[in-house]
Design a protein around this motif. Structure first.
Motif, PDB file in Angstrom:
ATOM      1  N   ASP A 456       0.854  -1.048   0.044  1.00  8.42           N
ATOM      2  CA  ASP A 456       0.101  -0.129   0.122  1.00  8.42           C
ATOM      3  C   ASP A 456       0.999   1.123  -0.003  1.00  8.42           C
ATOM      4  N   LEU A 461       1.980   3.207  -6.853  1.00 11.33           N
ATOM      5  CA  LEU A 461       0.874   3.442  -7.406  1.00 11.33           C
ATOM      6  C   LEU A 461       1.032   4.745  -8.608  1.00 11.33           C
ATOM      7  N   PHE A 508      -7.939   2.141 -11.854  1.00 11.87           N
ATOM      8  CA  PHE A 508      -7.118   0.697 -12.092  1.00 11.87           C
ATOM      9  C   PHE A 508      -7.709  -0.254 -10.936  1.00 11.87           C
ATOM     10  N   GLU A 509      -7.511  -1.548 -11.476  1.00  7.65           N
ATOM     11  CA  GLU A 509      -7.976  -2.483 -10.562  1.00  7.65           C
ATOM     12  C   GLU A 509      -6.772  -3.000 -10.100  1.00  7.65           C
ATOM     13  N   HIS A 510      -6.729  -3.100  -8.442  1.00  7.48           N
ATOM     14  CA  HIS A 510      -5.450  -3.449  -7.725  1.00  7.48           C
ATOM     15  C   HIS A 510      -5.934  -4.306  -6.381  1.00  7.48           C
ATOM     16  N   ARG A 566      -2.000  -4.426 -18.261  1.00  5.81           N
ATOM     17  CA  ARG A 566      -1.326  -4.569 -17.004  1.00  5.81           C
ATOM     18  C   ARG A 566      -0.059  -3.939 -16.924  1.00  5.81           C
ATOM     19  N   GLU A 568       3.227  -3.438 -14.135  1.00  5.43           N
ATOM     20  CA  GLU A 568       3.685  -3.776 -12.924  1.00  5.43           C
ATOM     21  C   GLU A 568       5.060  -3.078 -12.810  1.00  5.43           C
ATOM     22  N   ILE A 576       4.040  -3.785  -7.482  1.00  5.10           N
ATOM     23  CA  ILE A 576       2.791  -3.429  -7.384  1.00  5.10           C
ATOM     24  C   ILE A 576       2.238  -3.712  -8.838  1.00  5.10           C
ATOM     25  N   THR A 577       0.790  -4.152  -9.125  1.00  7.55           N
ATOM     26  CA  THR A 577       0.349  -4.554 -10.498  1.00  7.55           C
ATOM     27  C   THR A 577      -1.113  -3.821 -10.295  1.00  7.55           C
ATOM     28  N   LEU A 578      -1.062  -3.058 -11.500  1.00 16.74           N
ATOM     29  CA  LEU A 578      -2.411  -2.401 -11.602  1.00 16.74           C
ATOM     30  C   LEU A 578      -2.896  -2.773 -12.919  1.00 16.74           C
ATOM     31  N   ARG A 579      -3.944  -3.079 -13.129  1.00 15.87           N
ATOM     32  CA  ARG A 579      -4.871  -3.419 -14.319  1.00 15.87           C
ATOM     33  C   ARG A 579      -5.726  -1.977 -14.967  1.00 15.87           C
TER      34      ARG A 579
END
Length: 665
Positions: A456, A461, A508-510, A566, A568, A576-579
């Motif tokens: 976090d 981010l 984004f999805e996280h 995606r 990363e 961290i990986t965001l979509r």
């Protein structure tokens, strides 16, 4: 030396043997199941022969089909790898009866070690220290329960013919004993075909240290130093290293001598491993001899500079050991971790699926990668979900740990969930860094590693959002350059609006949640607002797999893996990986009826149903036992209720998310 050999295995060990054989000018034959028709070991071998269906029992455990493939292909020897038939004395006999060489120990030695019970008795007679316990023939539940009371709790139930952490349970009181025995036996029967068990006293806070031994047909037996494997989760090794940071020189010498004594006691040839449990005071006790090459053998190779597979081939061909005991040297420190397709947040549930993106660190003198898959391959539900082994070597342990952190930071996987973040937390944890971890530490303190793996961090981010903005602008420029009007102002992705600087909403999805941001600017200079705070990003640019930027004036470099859908980023410590999501997507609301249905968390086979239609159940009651990727999963009732419907039977194969049990009030 052999002209052609067959590898009776799959995955990274098959690839490993193929590469060594090729270096020695030996042709190779792969065997494969229906699920492995396009696997990496099949593609690497000189030729490949099908041997049956996707389940191990229908293919890799079919010794007759493997021997027939060796004969039909003209191979002169069979290398069993590890797992499957590698420690099966009957298979070794069948190989030799067919006029082929078995690249491993003699069947007679295997039979002496094939039973943990028999091995323990043999070692005790030879003067090797053993843990007190029960290894008797009477395997009735009543007799085993009586022996358990005699030994005392805590104790361990172990599959007598097992290995690799399968068929093992720690029992801390008599009430747990019979359910643990039933589960252990069932798992042992599924994994090894036999359900005999042994009991032994459970030593608290032990270290797990194993000695690599090698023997030849000329009477030579030596050891190649130790490996420490104390970092374990449910008896599965997670991190292996050599030399052990726990051993003193006198203890190292004593354990090496005991390992050679154990190997001589069974007239051992080829590669093997003598495993010891070591108490906090340095007392060591024989556990077992693995009559095969071990998964963690690369750490021995990295510290000694030897190729153990080449040694196996030479010894099996009748040659003496390439070195005498006093010529073996150890240099520096090596560490190995295993990258798995599994979900640590869901109890390390094995995962499966296609590897849409797979990036591993570049091999070097300090970094070695042993993998059985490449990008685009599928992690199958039928076999162990290992993706790769990462092995590092450097001058000492702190330097090797630093190398390992760098290697993990360079890894990126898009597809099934993996344990990368867990491994990164592991190699930074004080218990590992300070070399004070014991075999039960991970199970006792697992929340420390899972929590440490959770990210976090606003800086990560913001870096990921910046990479996304730069990539979108690059894609827009590329599209404009290929269009009929490449200089059109409408081709710019700068968020410009008439009369003011435009703001772009980003979503984004996280980690199963949604993150919303607002961005202004373009060309690497942005103001991004997150949770009401606006941060200035300056000079951002992409370069290969790296992102560089200044965030509120401070320069930072990030590892970057950027694929469609995606992003990363990794700052050297965390990732961290965001979509990307549609910025104005409506949020879903309301509760689902999931509490009425028990679903399969992954593809697998139903082993047992604990309830029948109409039964009343309580929350947390075990309903179904599912077998997937060589482990058992107990599926429990999410709430109290009645069983309205069973949608599977014992023996059925089920798909992920398939409904198995329906509850009603």
């Amino acid at each position: 030396m052999f002209r052609k050999i067959l590898i009776a295995n799959r995955g990274e060990i098959a690839c490993r043997v193929i590469r060594t054989a090729r270096r020695l000018g030996i042709r190779t034959v792969a065997v494969y199941s229906e699920a492995d028709a396009d696997a990496l070991h099949v593609r690497l071998a000189d030729e490949a022969w099908p041997i049956g269906g996707p389940r191990p029992a229908d293919s890799y455990l079919r010794g007759d089909a493997i021997v027939r493939a060796a004969l039909d292909s003209g191979a002169g020897a069979i290398h069993p790898g590890y797992g499957f038939l590698s420690e099966n004395a009957g298979f070794a006999d069948a190989v030799e009866a067919a006029g082929l060489a078995f690249i491993g120990p003699k069947a007679a030695s295997m039979r002496k070690m094939g039973s943990k019970a028999g091995a323990k008795e043999l070692m005790q007679a030879a003067g090797v220290p053993v843990v007190p316990g029960y290894t008797g023939e009477d395997q009735s539940p009543q007799a085993l329960a009586r022996e358990a009371e005699r030994i005392g709790f805590p104790l361990m139930i172990k599959a007598a013919h097992g290995g690799g952490g399968k068929g093992m349970r720690v029992v801390r009181d008599a009430a747990e004993f019979l359910p643990a025995l039933e589960s252990c036996r069932r798992e042992a029967a599924n994994a090894f075909g036999r359900d005999r068990v042994l009991l032994e006293r459970y030593i608290e806070s032990p270290r797990h240290i194993e000695i690599q031994v090698f023997g030849d047909a000329h009477g030579n037996v030596i050891h190649l130093n130790e490996r420490e494997c104390s970092a374990q989760r449910r008896y599965q090794k997670v991190l292996e290293e050599s030399p052990s940071p726990f051993l003193t020189p006198p203890l190292r010498a004593a354990m090496g001598e005991a390992a050679v004594l154990a190997a001589r006691a069974i007239d051992y040839t080829n590669a093997g491993t003598v495993e010891f449990i070591v108490d906090p005071d340095g007392g060591f006790y024989f556990m077992e001899i693995n009559t095969r090459l071990q998964v963690e053998h690369p750490v021995t190779e990295m510290t000694t500079g030897l190729d153990l597979v080449e040694w196996q081939l030479r010894v099996a061909a009748g040659e003496p050991l390439p070195l005498a005991a006093d010529a073996v040297r150890s240099h520096g420190h090596a560490i190995e971790v295993r990258l798995y397709a599994e979900d640590p947040d869901a109890g390390f549930l094995p995962a499966s699926g296609r590897l849409h993106h797979l990036r591993l660190p570049r091999p070097s003198p300090h970094v070695r990668i042993d993998a059985g898959v490449t990008q685009g391959d599928t992690v199958s539900i039928f076999y162990d979900p290992m993706i790769a082994k990462l092995i590092v070597h450097d001058r000492d342990r702190p330097a090797a740990l630093a190398r390992l952190r760098e290697a993990l930071a360079a890894c990126s996987v898009d597809g099934p969930k993996t344990n990368i973040a867990f491994l990164e937390a592991l190699v930074r944890h004080p218990a590992v860094v300070e070399a004070r971890i014991d075999t039960g530490y991970l199970d006792r303190h697992l929340d420390e590693f899972i929590a440490a793996a959770a990210v976090d961090e606003p800086a990560l981010l913001l870096a990921a959002a910046t990479a996304y903005l730069l990539d979108q602008e690059r894609a827009q420029r590329d599209a404009a350059a290929a269009s009929a009007d490449p200089t059109s102002p409408w081709a710019l992705a700068d968020g410009w609006r008439l009369g003011h600087a435009g703001q772009r909403p980003l979503a984004f999805e996280h980690a199963g949640g949604r993150i919303d941001l607002l961005a202004r600017g373009h060309g690497g200079d942005y103001h991004i607002t997150l949770d009401g705070r606006t941060v200035a990003i300056e000079g951002a640019r992409l370069s290969g797999d790296a992102l560089w930027l200044r965030m509120d004036g401070k320069g930072s470099r990030f590892h970057l893996a950027l694929q469609p859908g995606r992003i990363e980023v990794h700052d050297g410590d965390r990732r961290i990986t965001l979509r990307p999501l549609a910025a104005y997507r409506h949020e879903e609301s309301g509760q689902s009826a999931a509490d009425d249905r028990v679903r399969a968390p992954m593809p697998g086979r139903v082993v047992a149903l604990r309830v029948a239609a109409g039964d009343r159940v309580e929350a947390g009651q075990e309903l179904v036992v599912l077998e997937a990727m060589k482990m058992e999963l107990a599926l429990k009732a999410p709430r109290a209720g009645a069983v309205a419907e069973l949608r599977a039977a014992a023996g059925d194969f089920v798909e992920a998310d398939g409904v198995l049990v329906v509850l009603e009030d």
